[in-house]
Design a protein around this motif. Sequence first.
Motif, short mmCIF file in Angstrom:
data_model
loop_
_atom_site.label_atom_id
_atom_site.label_comp_id
_atom_site.label_asym_id
_atom_site.label_seq_id
_atom_site.Cartn_x
_atom_site.Cartn_y
_atom_site.Cartn_z
N ILE A 334 1.08 -1.07 -0.16
CA ILE A 334 0.39 -0.07 -0.32
C ILE A 334 1.18 1.08 0.17
O ILE A 334 1.91 1.42 0.93
CB ILE A 334 -1.04 -0.13 1.54
CG1 ILE A 334 -2.03 -1.56 1.30
CG2 ILE A 334 -1.36 0.77 1.09
CD1 ILE A 334 -2.11 -1.84 2.36
N THR A 359 -14.98 -3.96 -1.94
CA THR A 359 -16.03 -3.28 -1.87
C THR A 359 -15.64 -2.05 -1.53
O THR A 359 -16.22 -0.59 -1.22
CB THR A 359 -17.93 -3.63 -1.22
OG1 THR A 359 -16.52 -3.95 0.36
CG2 THR A 359 -17.74 -4.61 -2.10
N GLY A 362 -14.29 -4.65 3.72
CA GLY A 362 -13.98 -5.05 4.41
C GLY A 362 -13.12 -4.56 5.42
O GLY A 362 -13.09 -5.48 6.64
N THR A 387 2.47 -6.62 2.78
CA THR A 387 1.97 -6.20 3.73
C THR A 387 1.94 -7.02 5.25
O THR A 387 1.56 -7.99 4.63
CB THR A 387 -0.12 -5.23 3.43
OG1 THR A 387 0.58 -4.38 1.92
CG2 THR A 387 -0.35 -4.97 4.52
N1 LIG Z 1 -3.97 -6.85 2.58
C1 LIG Z 1 -3.09 -6.05 1.52
N2 LIG Z 1 -2.66 -5.61 0.60
C2 LIG Z 1 -2.71 -4.64 -0.78
N3 LIG Z 1 -3.63 -3.63 -0.19
C3 LIG Z 1 -3.73 -4.02 0.81
C4 LIG Z 1 -4.25 -4.85 1.59
N4 LIG Z 1 -5.66 -4.77 2.37
C5 LIG Z 1 -6.27 -4.04 2.19
N5 LIG Z 1 -5.17 -3.34 0.73
C6 LIG Z 1 -6.07 -2.56 0.49
O1 LIG Z 1 -7.15 -1.47 1.13
C7 LIG Z 1 -8.79 -1.15 0.45
C8 LIG Z 1 -9.31 -1.29 1.25
O2 LIG Z 1 -9.08 -3.41 1.70
P1 LIG Z 1 -11.04 -3.51 2.51
O3 LIG Z 1 -10.77 -5.35 2.40
O4 LIG Z 1 -12.10 -2.45 2.97
O5 LIG Z 1 -11.78 -3.31 0.66
P2 LIG Z 1 -11.75 -4.53 -0.41
O6 LIG Z 1 -10.91 -5.72 -0.48
O7 LIG Z 1 -11.40 -3.31 -1.89
O8 LIG Z 1 -13.40 -4.43 -0.55
P3 LIG Z 1 -13.71 -5.98 0.50
O9 LIG Z 1 -15.33 -4.90 1.07
O10 LIG Z 1 -14.09 -6.70 -1.16
O11 LIG Z 1 -13.16 -6.73 1.27
C9 LIG Z 1 -8.62 -2.11 -0.49
O12 LIG Z 1 -8.46 -2.06 -0.97
C10 LIG Z 1 -6.64 -2.53 -0.72
O13 LIG Z 1 -6.09 -1.92 -1.46
#
Ligand SMILES: Nc1ncnc2c1ncn2[C@@H]1O[C@H](COP(=O)(O)OP(=O)(O)OP(=O)(O)O)[C@@H](O)[C@H]1O
Length: 397
Positions: A334, A359, A362, A387
């Motif tokens: 990230i 979305t 999560g 990460t």
């Molecule tokens: N392990 C990771 N490595 C890199 N980026 C991550 C990681 N976890 C989260 N992110 C970043 O943080 C954002 C928010 O994560 P989040 O899990 O809230 O949403 P999502 O994965 O896009 O959707 P969902 O609601 O389906 O989980 C992601 O869209 C991604 O860009």
Amino acid sequence: MKKNKAHSTLLNRYQKLINISCDLASELDLNILLSKIVQAACEVSDAKEASILLYDPNKKTLYFQAATNLDSRLKRGTAVPLDESIAGWIVNHQKPLIVDNPQKDKRHFNYIGQITNIECSSLLGIPLISKGSVIGVLEVINKKGGSFNKEDEAVLLALGAQATVAIVNSRLFLQSDLIGEFVHEIRTPLSALNAAAHLLKNNRVHEDQKKKMIDLLEAEIQSLSDMSSSFLDLARLESGRKQYNVNEFDIRDLFIECHEIIIHEAHKLNLLFILDLPDTLPRIRGDRKQLKQAFINLLNNAVKYNKIEGELILKAKAEQDQLVIIISDTGLGIPEDEQSRIFEKFYRVKSHRDQVPGTGLGLSVVKHIIQGHGGEIDFTSEVDVGTTFTITLPYEV
Ligand SMILES: Nc1ncnc2c1ncn2[C@@H]1O[C@H](COP(=O)(O)OP(=O)(O)OP(=O)(O)O)[C@@H](O)[C@H]1O
Ligand SMILES: [Mg+2]
């Protein structure tokens, strides 16, 4: 003279109440609000301790939400049966109740005494009623220097009325805020669906293109459906309506279960999934289903944002009075300037938006669940390296 003195103390209590009410009315964070209410309840009724239980009319159950003497939030969400508790009696009868020596009262729910370690010698409880329905119960226990009387009851009822308005307002505020964001977020997938449907209807699309568009339609529909269920989870968590169903359980088993679920996803992308657990882990008190959802969300991210033939690790260890859980991946990482935003609702890293479906809800759900269990979540990340999320969860030794 004596009467005058009594009058002035009552006046003082009401004065205090007015000040507190103003403070409550402006508090929109539900958890902070509830802890302010229990503090205020002690103050206005000269009680040593106070607690608040919220009522779920669908499940006909009361849930322990906040108390002045709770050092760990693990106990939040403990279900209190209606039939076997004083609070339940208050819900059923919609009346306040004063009980001296509640431990001898057959309605007393002893479990609360056990989990709070508080001897209870006198109790005053009132229903919190909004538009004719009970939304919860406010209880004060152990009056300083005596037992509760009708005057305490009157003052607590006045506080309860203010507290009820504040709780309802805070729930409405959270709802309106979330609904606004949700509507904003679904506009883009909806317009994509609209455009695809329009083109298909016009019959100007080649057969091979048709297939692609139908796939696109399906993907957008899936994304809307995922978004609605995550959104509902979050709305329930934020408004305090989703209750933690707290039980003691073996968290090691839970990690093994998560591993079994995610390993299939990991194999599809040729990822190596390492499960690193000690032979035993302490049992913890919490909502197993919710915690499972939190770990699955994090592991799904570790798969989704990984690189082909990358690696992910789920590791847990027990420290003094907390469990440390590490979920790491060797993925996209990230960017530093976006790191502070990833727990925000709907936020997705710019460079991931076109590459990976999601979305952006999560991690908000994860944070709620972990903090709801008295834990913390943090992470470190480097672009193109990976990460690592670190979660701590308290447990009782
Ligand atoms: N392990 C990771 N490595 C890199 N980026 C991550 C990681 N976890 C989260 N992110 C970043 O943080 C954002 C928010 O994560 P989040 O899990 O809230 O949403 P999502 O994965 O896009 O959707 P969902 O609601 O389906 O989980 C992601 O869209 C991604 O860009
Ligand atoms: Mg995710």
